[in-house]
Design a protein around this motif. Structure first.
Motif, short mmCIF file in Angstrom:
data_model
loop_
_atom_site.label_atom_id
_atom_site.label_comp_id
_atom_site.label_asym_id
_atom_site.label_seq_id
_atom_site.Cartn_x
_atom_site.Cartn_y
_atom_site.Cartn_z
N PHE A 1 106.12 71.52 56.32
CA PHE A 1 106.61 70.15 56.15
C PHE A 1 108.09 70.19 55.85
CE2 PHE A 1 102.14 70.14 55.31
CZ PHE A 1 101.67 68.91 55.72
N ASP A 2 108.83 69.24 56.41
CA ASP A 2 110.27 69.18 56.16
C ASP A 2 110.55 68.86 54.70
OD1 ASP A 2 110.86 69.72 58.80
OD2 ASP A 2 110.89 67.60 59.38
N ALA A 3 111.76 69.18 54.28
CA ALA A 3 112.15 68.95 52.89
C ALA A 3 112.00 67.49 52.50
CB ALA A 3 113.60 69.39 52.69
N ASN A 4 111.58 67.28 51.26
CA ASN A 4 111.47 65.95 50.67
C ASN A 4 112.39 65.95 49.45
OD1 ASN A 4 110.81 63.48 49.60
ND2 ASN A 4 108.61 63.82 49.57
N PRO A 5 113.64 65.49 49.60
CA PRO A 5 114.63 65.59 48.51
C PRO A 5 114.11 65.04 47.19
CG PRO A 5 115.68 64.84 50.54
CD PRO A 5 114.20 64.84 50.80
N GLY A 6 114.34 65.81 46.13
CA GLY A 6 113.88 65.42 44.81
C GLY A 6 112.47 65.88 44.50
N GLU A 7 111.76 66.38 45.54
CA GLU A 7 110.39 66.85 45.31
C GLU A 7 110.21 68.30 45.73
OE1 GLU A 7 105.83 65.45 46.37
OE2 GLU A 7 107.46 63.99 46.41
N TYR A 8 110.65 68.66 46.94
CA TYR A 8 110.58 70.05 47.36
C TYR A 8 111.58 70.32 48.48
CZ TYR A 8 107.53 68.11 51.04
OH TYR A 8 107.02 67.35 52.05
N ASP A 9 111.95 71.61 48.60
CA ASP A 9 112.83 72.05 49.68
C ASP A 9 112.04 72.39 50.93
OD1 ASP A 9 114.86 71.76 47.86
OD2 ASP A 9 115.08 73.89 47.46
N ALA A 10 110.84 72.93 50.74
CA ALA A 10 109.97 73.27 51.86
C ALA A 10 108.53 73.33 51.35
CB ALA A 10 110.36 74.60 52.48
N TYR B 1 110.61 84.14 56.32
CA TYR B 1 111.24 82.84 56.56
C TYR B 1 112.50 82.75 55.72
CZ TYR B 1 112.14 77.81 56.46
OH TYR B 1 112.73 76.58 56.55
N SER B 2 113.57 82.21 56.31
CA SER B 2 114.82 82.02 55.58
C SER B 2 115.34 80.62 55.82
CB SER B 2 115.89 83.04 56.03
OG SER B 2 115.51 84.36 55.67
N ASP B 3 115.83 79.99 54.75
CA ASP B 3 116.51 78.72 54.84
C ASP B 3 118.01 79.03 54.82
OD1 ASP B 3 117.88 76.28 54.18
OD2 ASP B 3 115.97 75.43 53.51
N ILE B 4 118.62 79.06 55.99
CA ILE B 4 120.01 79.47 56.10
C ILE B 4 120.93 78.50 55.35
CG2 ILE B 4 121.89 80.00 57.67
CD1 ILE B 4 119.52 81.92 57.83
N GLN B 5 120.65 77.20 55.45
CA GLN B 5 121.52 76.20 54.84
C GLN B 5 121.52 76.29 53.32
OE1 GLN B 5 120.61 72.17 55.98
NE2 GLN B 5 122.35 71.30 54.86
N LYS B 6 120.34 76.45 52.72
CA LYS B 6 120.25 76.48 51.25
C LYS B 6 120.30 77.89 50.69
CE LYS B 6 118.15 72.00 50.48
NZ LYS B 6 117.13 71.23 49.72
N GLY B 7 120.15 78.90 51.56
CA GLY B 7 120.34 80.26 51.12
C GLY B 7 119.20 80.87 50.34
N TRP B 8 117.98 80.83 50.88
CA TRP B 8 116.86 81.50 50.23
C TRP B 8 115.89 82.05 51.27
CZ3 TRP B 8 112.11 79.23 51.28
CH2 TRP B 8 112.10 77.87 51.64
N SER B 9 115.08 83.02 50.86
CA SER B 9 114.15 83.68 51.75
C SER B 9 112.79 83.84 51.09
CB SER B 9 114.68 85.07 52.15
OG SER B 9 115.96 84.98 52.75
N ILE B 10 111.75 83.88 51.91
CA ILE B 10 110.39 84.05 51.40
C ILE B 10 109.50 84.52 52.54
CG2 ILE B 10 109.50 81.73 51.94
CD1 ILE B 10 108.25 81.71 49.09
N TYR B 11 108.37 85.13 52.20
CA TYR B 11 107.33 85.43 53.19
C TYR B 11 106.28 84.34 53.07
CZ TYR B 11 109.05 89.90 54.87
OH TYR B 11 109.80 90.87 55.49
N PRO C 1 116.51 83.99 46.10
CA PRO C 1 117.50 82.91 46.28
C PRO C 1 118.73 83.39 47.03
CG PRO C 1 117.66 83.78 44.07
CD PRO C 1 116.50 84.50 44.71
N ARG C 2 118.49 84.09 48.14
CA ARG C 2 119.54 84.59 49.02
C ARG C 2 118.90 84.92 50.36
NH1 ARG C 2 119.60 90.53 48.78
NH2 ARG C 2 118.04 91.24 47.28
N ILE C 3 119.71 85.09 51.38
CA ILE C 3 119.19 85.45 52.69
C ILE C 3 118.99 86.96 52.78
CG2 ILE C 3 119.61 85.36 55.18
CD1 ILE C 3 119.12 82.64 53.89
N LEU C 4 117.80 87.36 53.18
CA LEU C 4 117.50 88.80 53.31
C LEU C 4 117.55 89.20 54.79
CD1 LEU C 4 114.53 89.15 50.81
CD2 LEU C 4 116.94 89.75 50.46
#
Length: 233
Positions: free
Chosen positions: A111-120, A93-103, A230-233
């Motif tokens: 769940f969609d991002a909740n600003p101030g609490e989590y990005d995903a 999974y990659s968040d293109i807008q914020k620039g991070w990747s994870i499995y 913290p980058r797109i893979l």
């Protein structure tokens, strides 16, 4: 409620405390109450020792463990980001807008991002006892993960904020990014957390589960932690 849903207040408290330690006051509901105890916009002109004194005061007011002196960086093991799908249990999974990747777990609800609490955030769909959370917030220029102390010092601070026991703490470079990994256990469940500073942000990944799932899936949680970049893979 279930273990995975219990720690909302402590999650925000830990975020505020750690962001303060890294030189940033987050825009969360807790932040206004903190501002009278933290540094104003003139913070960069203060000495490091003065800033840490103010941060310690704020942490103590939250019932947290005060920051220990800065620790020097040490040579640590370096590994590439994990791409192990654990037999199909994980998907990239990659968040293109914020620039991070994870499995992330392939069958969990997102769940969609909740600003101030989590990005995903992802949660299992059966017992609702497992969660994966990715969060980030800006830090002051020049800050590094070392600003939070050694892995053991950070682990003690986080365990105090969580009111959980510290099981282990380590430093590892994942794809060249120095990362602290902390394992906690408490009443009803356990957590595996990673912390890293990159691209001007403090990144935190949390995998948590009830005791009934932890032993079975602990290897998967660690693989998830080791896959984060913290980058797109």
């Amino acid at each position: 409620g279930s273990f995975g849903l219990r720690h909302i207040d402590s999650e925000k408290m830990m975020a505020v405390a750690l962001y303060l330690a890294a030189g940033f006051v987050p825009q969360t509901p807790l932040a206004p109450a903190m501002r009278s105890r933290v540094i104003s916009s003139s913070a960069p002109e203060m000495s490091l020792s003065s800033r840490r004194t103010v941060v310690n005061s704020a942490l103590v007011s939250l019932g947290a463990v005060a920051l220990a002196p800065l620790a020097a960086s040490a040579d640590v093991k370096e590994v590439p980001p994990s791409t192990n799908r654990m037999g199909g249990a994980l998907d990239a999974y990659s968040d293109i807008q914020k620039g991070w990747s994870i499995y992330k777990p392939s069958t969990w609800n997102k769940f969609d991002a909740n600003p101030g609490e989590y990005d995903a955030k992802w949660q299992d769909v059966v017992g609702f006892t497992e969660q994966l959370i990715v969060s980030s917030s800006p830090v002051s220029e020049g800050k590094t993960i070392d600003s939070l102390g050694t892995p053991e010092e950070l682990g003690k601070k986080v365990s105090g904020l969580r009111k959980m026991d510290l099981k282990s703490a380590e430093a590892i470079k994942i794809g060249g990014v120095l990362t602290y990994i902390v394992e906690l256990s408490g009443e009803g469940g356990s957590e595996l957390l990673s912390f890293a500073v990159a691209k001007g942000k403090l990144w935190r990944v949390t995998a948590k589960a009830a005791d009934s799932r932890w032993a079975k899936n602990k290897d998967m949680y660690r693989n998830i932690i080791l896959s984060f970049q913290p980058r797109i893979l």
